[in-house]
Every structure is written in structure tokens, then in C-alpha cells.
Design an enzyme around this catalytic site. Structure first.
Site, mmCIF file in Angstrom:
data_model
loop_
_atom_site.group_PDB
_atom_site.id
_atom_site.type_symbol
_atom_site.label_atom_id
_atom_site.label_comp_id
_atom_site.label_asym_id
_atom_site.label_seq_id
_atom_site.Cartn_x
_atom_site.Cartn_y
_atom_site.Cartn_z
ATOM 1 N N ARG A 161 -5.296 52.887 -32.786
ATOM 2 C CA ARG A 161 -4.937 51.832 -33.756
ATOM 3 C C ARG A 161 -5.746 51.935 -35.055
ATOM 4 N NH1 ARG A 161 -1.929 51.531 -29.839
ATOM 5 N NH2 ARG A 161 -1.450 49.643 -28.657
ATOM 6 N N SER A 234 -0.010 41.546 -30.856
ATOM 7 C CA SER A 234 -1.333 41.414 -30.225
ATOM 8 C C SER A 234 -2.334 41.007 -31.286
ATOM 9 C CB SER A 234 -1.773 42.745 -29.624
ATOM 10 O OG SER A 234 -0.814 43.192 -28.715
ATOM 11 N N GLU A 330 -7.063 42.526 -34.258
ATOM 12 C CA GLU A 330 -6.338 43.701 -34.764
ATOM 13 C C GLU A 330 -5.632 43.302 -36.067
ATOM 14 O OE1 GLU A 330 -3.805 45.733 -31.923
ATOM 15 O OE2 GLU A 330 -2.384 46.307 -33.491
HETATM 16 P P1 FAD Z 1 1.992 44.681 -42.727
HETATM 17 O O1 FAD Z 1 1.628 43.758 -41.649
HETATM 18 O O2 FAD Z 1 2.651 44.132 -43.939
HETATM 19 O O3 FAD Z 1 0.703 45.502 -43.188
HETATM 20 C C1 FAD Z 1 -0.156 46.090 -42.246
HETATM 21 C C2 FAD Z 1 -1.276 46.838 -42.959
HETATM 22 O O4 FAD Z 1 -0.737 47.979 -43.619
HETATM 23 C C3 FAD Z 1 -1.956 46.019 -44.062
HETATM 24 O O5 FAD Z 1 -3.322 46.354 -44.071
HETATM 25 C C4 FAD Z 1 -1.293 46.499 -45.331
HETATM 26 O O6 FAD Z 1 -2.138 46.350 -46.456
HETATM 27 C C5 FAD Z 1 -1.050 47.959 -45.022
HETATM 28 N N1 FAD Z 1 0.109 48.546 -45.712
HETATM 29 C C6 FAD Z 1 1.417 48.195 -45.570
HETATM 30 N N2 FAD Z 1 2.211 49.028 -46.273
HETATM 31 C C7 FAD Z 1 1.383 49.909 -46.897
HETATM 32 C C8 FAD Z 1 1.601 51.027 -47.768
HETATM 33 N N3 FAD Z 1 2.831 51.423 -48.126
HETATM 34 N N4 FAD Z 1 0.518 51.687 -48.226
HETATM 35 C C9 FAD Z 1 -0.732 51.321 -47.859
HETATM 36 N N5 FAD Z 1 -1.009 50.288 -47.030
HETATM 37 C C10 FAD Z 1 0.043 49.595 -46.562
HETATM 38 N N6 FAD Z 1 1.767 47.072 -33.317
HETATM 39 C C11 FAD Z 1 1.591 48.145 -32.511
HETATM 40 O O7 FAD Z 1 0.820 49.054 -32.829
HETATM 41 N N7 FAD Z 1 2.278 48.254 -31.328
HETATM 42 C C12 FAD Z 1 3.149 47.310 -30.913
HETATM 43 O O8 FAD Z 1 3.743 47.458 -29.849
HETATM 44 C C13 FAD Z 1 3.338 46.156 -31.730
HETATM 45 N N8 FAD Z 1 4.155 45.167 -31.342
HETATM 46 C C14 FAD Z 1 4.312 44.058 -32.128
HETATM 47 C C15 FAD Z 1 5.159 43.041 -31.701
HETATM 48 C C16 FAD Z 1 5.359 41.904 -32.473
HETATM 49 C C17 FAD Z 1 6.285 40.816 -31.999
HETATM 50 C C18 FAD Z 1 4.705 41.798 -33.736
HETATM 51 C C19 FAD Z 1 4.940 40.613 -34.619
HETATM 52 C C20 FAD Z 1 3.835 42.805 -34.172
HETATM 53 C C21 FAD Z 1 3.628 43.943 -33.360
HETATM 54 N N9 FAD Z 1 2.768 44.976 -33.756
HETATM 55 C C22 FAD Z 1 2.613 46.080 -32.958
HETATM 56 C C23 FAD Z 1 2.013 44.880 -35.011
HETATM 57 C C24 FAD Z 1 2.810 45.354 -36.265
HETATM 58 O O9 FAD Z 1 4.186 45.403 -35.990
HETATM 59 C C25 FAD Z 1 2.335 46.725 -36.752
HETATM 60 O O10 FAD Z 1 0.968 46.681 -37.089
HETATM 61 C C26 FAD Z 1 3.141 47.214 -37.962
HETATM 62 O O11 FAD Z 1 2.823 48.539 -38.272
HETATM 63 C C27 FAD Z 1 2.931 46.355 -39.219
HETATM 64 O O12 FAD Z 1 3.931 46.729 -40.134
HETATM 65 P P2 FAD Z 1 4.275 45.875 -41.394
HETATM 66 O O13 FAD Z 1 5.248 46.651 -42.224
HETATM 67 O O14 FAD Z 1 4.691 44.522 -41.025
HETATM 68 O O15 FAD Z 1 2.859 45.880 -42.150
HETATM 69 P P1 NAP Z 2 1.196 45.953 -20.550
HETATM 70 O O1 NAP Z 2 2.117 47.072 -20.270
HETATM 71 O O2 NAP Z 2 1.291 44.688 -19.775
HETATM 72 O O3 NAP Z 2 -0.303 46.482 -20.464
HETATM 73 C C1 NAP Z 2 -1.407 45.583 -20.706
HETATM 74 C C2 NAP Z 2 -2.500 46.373 -21.380
HETATM 75 O O4 NAP Z 2 -2.906 47.417 -20.518
HETATM 76 C C3 NAP Z 2 -2.020 46.993 -22.660
HETATM 77 O O5 NAP Z 2 -2.802 46.473 -23.690
HETATM 78 C C4 NAP Z 2 -2.189 48.496 -22.480
HETATM 79 O O6 NAP Z 2 -3.030 49.088 -23.461
HETATM 80 C C5 NAP Z 2 -2.897 48.660 -21.165
HETATM 81 N N1 NAP Z 2 -2.182 49.642 -20.311
HETATM 82 C C6 NAP Z 2 -1.100 49.419 -19.508
HETATM 83 N N2 NAP Z 2 -0.762 50.553 -18.842
HETATM 84 C C7 NAP Z 2 -1.635 51.501 -19.267
HETATM 85 C C8 NAP Z 2 -1.804 52.878 -18.947
HETATM 86 N N3 NAP Z 2 -1.026 53.502 -18.052
HETATM 87 N N4 NAP Z 2 -2.779 53.553 -19.579
HETATM 88 C C9 NAP Z 2 -3.582 52.961 -20.485
HETATM 89 N N5 NAP Z 2 -3.472 51.648 -20.821
HETATM 90 C C10 NAP Z 2 -2.526 50.932 -20.214
HETATM 91 O O7 NAP Z 2 1.249 45.594 -22.119
HETATM 92 P P2 NAP Z 2 2.334 44.797 -22.951
HETATM 93 O O8 NAP Z 2 1.690 43.635 -23.569
HETATM 94 O O9 NAP Z 2 3.598 44.616 -22.157
HETATM 95 O O10 NAP Z 2 2.621 45.857 -24.108
HETATM 96 C C11 NAP Z 2 3.293 47.064 -23.830
HETATM 97 C C12 NAP Z 2 2.911 48.083 -24.883
HETATM 98 O O11 NAP Z 2 3.283 47.593 -26.173
HETATM 99 C C13 NAP Z 2 1.408 48.343 -24.936
HETATM 100 O O12 NAP Z 2 1.196 49.708 -25.167
HETATM 101 C C14 NAP Z 2 0.937 47.524 -26.110
HETATM 102 O O13 NAP Z 2 -0.155 48.116 -26.818
HETATM 103 C C15 NAP Z 2 2.167 47.514 -27.020
HETATM 104 N N6 NAP Z 2 2.169 46.263 -27.798
HETATM 105 C C16 NAP Z 2 1.345 46.200 -28.888
HETATM 106 C C17 NAP Z 2 1.352 45.066 -29.674
HETATM 107 C C18 NAP Z 2 0.502 44.996 -30.914
HETATM 108 O O14 NAP Z 2 0.695 44.082 -31.708
HETATM 109 N N7 NAP Z 2 -0.406 45.910 -31.142
HETATM 110 C C19 NAP Z 2 2.141 43.979 -29.339
HETATM 111 C C20 NAP Z 2 2.938 44.070 -28.195
HETATM 112 C C21 NAP Z 2 2.949 45.233 -27.436
HETATM 113 P P3 NAP Z 2 -2.562 49.517 -24.936
HETATM 114 O O15 NAP Z 2 -2.346 48.246 -25.676
HETATM 115 O O16 NAP Z 2 -3.719 50.284 -25.423
HETATM 116 O O17 NAP Z 2 -1.323 50.321 -24.831
#
Ligand code: FAD
Ligand code: NAP
Length: 334
Positions: A161, A234, A330
Site C-alpha cells: 500500500r 479500510s 490508510e
Molecule cells: P483519491 O482518494 O482521490 O486520492 C488518493 C491519493 O492519491 C491522494 O493522496 C491523492 O492526492 C493522490 N492522487 C490522486 N490522483 C493523483 C494523480 N493523478 N497524481 C498524483 N496523485 C494523485 N483500496 C485498496 O487498495 N484495496 C481495496 O480493496 C479497496 N477497497 C475499497 C472499497 C471501498 C468501498 C472504498 C470506498 C475504498 C476502497 N479502497 C481500496 C481505497 C481506494 O479505493 C483506493 O485508495 C483508490 O486508489 C483511491 O482512488 P481515488 O481515485 O478515489 O483517489
Molecule cells: P478478508 O478476506 O476478510 O481478510 C481480512 C484481512 O486478512 C485482510 O486485511 C487481508 O489482508 C488478510 N488476509 C486474508 N487472507 C490472507 C492471505 N491468504 N494472505 C495474507 N493476508 C490475508 O478481507 P476483506 O475485508 O474481505 O477484504 C478482501 C480484500 O480486499 C483484502 O485484500 C483487502 O485488503 C481488500 N480491501 C481493501 C480495502 C481498502 O480500502 N484498502 C477495502 C476493502 C477490501 P490485506 O488487506 O493485506 O489483503
């Protein structure tokens, strides 16, 4: 396109009602360069995508920028791979769907992650054992000084991340396009969370499309839709700890789950820690902890950014007191 005193309510998925002094959007690299040359980007500035990882705690007294650079272009192709160069303003999940529709492997586990392609490269988005850095080969940028630079994958300093673009000293660098290399004959990554068990119910060897559809289905069941409940996914990053710390903690908390990392450390699911502190499904004022996934903080209706931060601080304190481990946001807080 330029607007003054611009409402950001539609530009953040937490649904926080704040304004920016000005908001500018550009549709090409040349457009961005001319905004910079024309002094249109007043400091402080903030480049946003679709606001799905942002939490505003106050009005933004500066310029908010947004890329509307679109387009998915095939820039290299062999028997095994296809490289696609994609505009930062393309919706991430549209790109995933584009790949899956053409039988290209590598992006499918990242289905339905909100946001845009540029931010995906900044955030190093990840889910179900895949990260966007697995497929990125280069990131095209333009800085506030008007300098173009293409970062190779190695130069992006990707880790869990994290990327170089998240560093505070890199906030003057804007991602304009991202090059990603997809496989024509890939293998599926299925050993994560509930994915394999859900796919097994379908029988047979899963297809690329089935993996995407299954992930979409799991996510829709488990995560709040920002169109209905304000959230930014998250809220916290899963903390990591040494194996020794984990062994000691396990004596006090025998059920504590962990995932081993390649460097020998362990990752502890922050959602589990929060749940054990009794916060799952609980609220503090108009900010809440989501009942189906404790890692997600939600806006229960008209919450301010400060109310969400207050809940975050309370949850972090509870986790630190019970487990002696820090969990950190995050989400980008402004
Ligand atoms: P923003 O939130 O608008 O910006 C994010 C960051 O990027 C900020 O620091 C911004 O300044 C910077 N930025 C944006 N565009 C640019 C650009 N062109 N140049 C330079 N900097 C820039 N994240 C995960 O990793 N895994 C997931 O599974 C996941 N699931 C999610 C589920 C839900 C329901 C929600 C609401 C969020 C989830 N996220 C997840 C978080 C989010 O979707 C990601 O972080 C995504 O990449 C943010 O994209 P955004 O376009 O909305 O960026
Ligand atoms: P999940 O599958 O219930 O798992 C819970 C946590 O355990 C997650 O955070 C995941 O880590 C970790 N995990 C599960 N299985 C794993 C494996 N085999 N090896 C290593 N780590 C493991 O999680 P969930 O909430 O349903 O989400 C599913 C996936 O979507 C995850 O990868 C999660 O990161 C991603 N997600 C991210 C966001 C976000 O905003 N960043 C939001 C929703 C979902 P990791 O998070 O490191 O994968």
C-alpha cells in the site's frame, strides 16, 4: 475548466461537505502543462482522483486538481503480453473490465476497487493477494515545475500500500498515465480470503470472468456502497509486527490471527483487533464502525471529518491499550 469556491461533497466518498478555494480539471498532459505555466494552480494544491481514500476535516484553502485524461491504448504486444497505457482519469474498474473482456490476466483480483487509474498507481491498491504494482511497468508524471518524467516500476518504490508518490516531498508530482503489462496466458491467484471457496461452488476451472464476478459479489455483500453509506474503504492499514511480538501476544490472545510476510515479520488483521475491542457496529456521534467489517469507518449521516477522526483516535487508543500495537490510518486526512 476552473471553478472558484467549489463544493467537494461530490468528490469524496465519505460525503464530507467542504469547499475548495478553486478546482481545476484538465483533459491532457498539454492541458496540465498550460495550467502550470499560466500560474493557475495556487498553493497549497491537492491532486485528487475520485476521493475514495480522502477524509476532509476542513475547507481546502487552495487549488484542488483533477485529471480527466482518458483512454486505454495498446502500446506493446507479444504472444505472451500486452502493454496498455492508460490515462490517470480512467475509472479503475472500467480498466479491469476492459482487461477481463479481452482475456488479459493480472487486474482481475482488483475488481470493483473504487477510484481512478492515476490514484491506483499512487496508492499501490491491493486486494485478494494482488497489487497493482504487480502489473505496472512505468508511471508517466508531470511536476509542478512543468517537468515530465517517466518512473520505471523500480523507481516507484512500491511496497505494501505504498509508493514513492505517497511521500510528502512527492506531492508536487502528478501522475498522468500508467503503463501496465497484462498476460495473455496468465494464471489465476485464488488463495485468498473467501475467493476459492466461493469459486468452488461454481464447479470446474474458474474463468477470468468468473473470478471478477465472484470478487464483485463478495465485495458487494461485505463492503458499504459509498453511494449509500459514506466511507473510504479500510480506514486503517493492517499493522505488522515481529514474529517474537506475535508469539508473546498469542500467549495472551490465543485466537489472534496473523499472516507471515516474506521478510519474516507478521501482518495482523486490524479488523480483528478492532472487533476484539468491541467496536464493530458501534458509533461515536455520527461516525460509526461498519457492522460487517470493522476496518471500515462510516458516515452515519452528515458527520464532519473531525467526528470521523475522533472515532478513529478512540479506536486506535482502544487497540493500543488492549494489544500494545499501533494501527495507523490508510486514508489520507486533510
Ligand atoms: P483519491 O482518494 O482521490 O486520492 C488518493 C491519493 O492519491 C491522494 O493522496 C491523492 O492526492 C493522490 N492522487 C490522486 N490522483 C493523483 C494523480 N493523478 N497524481 C498524483 N496523485 C494523485 N483500496 C485498496 O487498495 N484495496 C481495496 O480493496 C479497496 N477497497 C475499497 C472499497 C471501498 C468501498 C472504498 C470506498 C475504498 C476502497 N479502497 C481500496 C481505497 C481506494 O479505493 C483506493 O485508495 C483508490 O486508489 C483511491 O482512488 P481515488 O481515485 O478515489 O483517489
Ligand atoms: P478478508 O478476506 O476478510 O481478510 C481480512 C484481512 O486478512 C485482510 O486485511 C487481508 O489482508 C488478510 N488476509 C486474508 N487472507 C490472507 C492471505 N491468504 N494472505 C495474507 N493476508 C490475508 O478481507 P476483506 O475485508 O474481505 O477484504 C478482501 C480484500 O480486499 C483484502 O485484500 C483487502 O485488503 C481488500 N480491501 C481493501 C480495502 C481498502 O480500502 N484498502 C477495502 C476493502 C477490501 P490485506 O488487506 O493485506 O489483503
Amino acid at each position: 475548466m476552473r471553478f472558484e469556491n467549489y463544493p467537494l461533497l461530490g468528490h469524496n466518498t465519505f460525503g464530507i461537505d467542504v469547499k475548495a478555494d478553486s478546482f481545476v480539471e484538465y483533459t491532457s498532459e498539454e492541458g496540465l502543462l498550460s495550467l502550470i505555466a499560466g500560474g493557475e494552480i495556487k498553493e497549497p494544491h491537492l491532486h485528487i482522483g475520485s476521493g475514495s481514500n480522502l477524509l476532509f476535516t476542513k475547507d481546502f484553502n487552495g487549488t484542488v486538481l483533477h485529471s480527466a485524461i482518458k483512454g486505454i491504448e495498446s502500446t506493446e504486444s507479444s504472444d505472451e503480453y500486452e502493454t496498455l497505457t492508460v490515462g490517470a482519469g480512467v475509472v479503475w474498474d472500467d480498466f479491469v473490465d476492459y482487461c477481463v473482456s479481452r482475456g488479459l490476466y493480472g487486474a482481475e483480483n482488483l475488481s470493483l476497487i473504487p477510484g481512478e487509474v492515476g490514484s491506483a498507481a499512487v496508492q499501490n491498491i491491493g486486494a485478494y493477494g494482488a497489487e497493482v504494482s504487480d502489473i505496472i511497468t512505468a508511471v508517466h508524471t508531470i511536476s509542478m515545475d512543468g517537468v515530465r518524467r517517466v518512473f520505471t516500476r523500480n523507481e516507484c518504490e512500491y511496497s505494501y500500500r505504498h509508493s514513492i508518490f505517497k511521500r510528502s516531498d512527492m506531492k508536487r508530482v502528478f501522475v498522468t498515465k500508467v503503463e501496465m503489462r497484462l498476460c495473455k496466458r496468465g494464471t489465476l491467484k485464488l488463495d485468498y480470503g473467501a475467493l476459492r471457496s466461493e469459486l468452488e461452488k461454481l464447479g470446474g476451472e474458474p474463468t477470468l470472468r468468473q473470478v471478477r464476478d465472484t470478487i464483485i459479489d463478495i465485495r458487494r455483500r461485505k463492503l458499504p456502497d459509498p453511494a449509500e453509506i459514506g466511507n473510504a474503504g479500510s480506514f486503517f492499514i493492517n499493522p505488522t509486527a515481529t514474529a517474537e511480538w506475535y508469539e508473546a501476544a498469542k500467549e495472551r490472545f490465543p485466537d489472534m490471527p496473523c499472516y507471515r510476510l516474506p521478510d519474516g515479520n507478521v501482518k495482523i488483521p486490524a479488523g480483528w483487533l478492532i472487533e476484539q475491542c468491541g467496536w464493530k457496529g458501534k458509533a461515536l456521534g455520527r461516525a460509526g464502525v461498519y457492522s460487517k467489517q470493522a476496518l471500515v469507518l462510516i458516515n452515519l449521516g452528515d458527520a464532519t471529518g473531525d467526528e470521523i477522526v475522533k472515532l478513529s483516535d478512540t479506536v486506535r487508543k482502544a487497540v493500543a491499550e488492549k494489544f500494545g500495537i499501533e494501527i495507523n490510518p490508510e486514508v489520507n486526512i486533510y
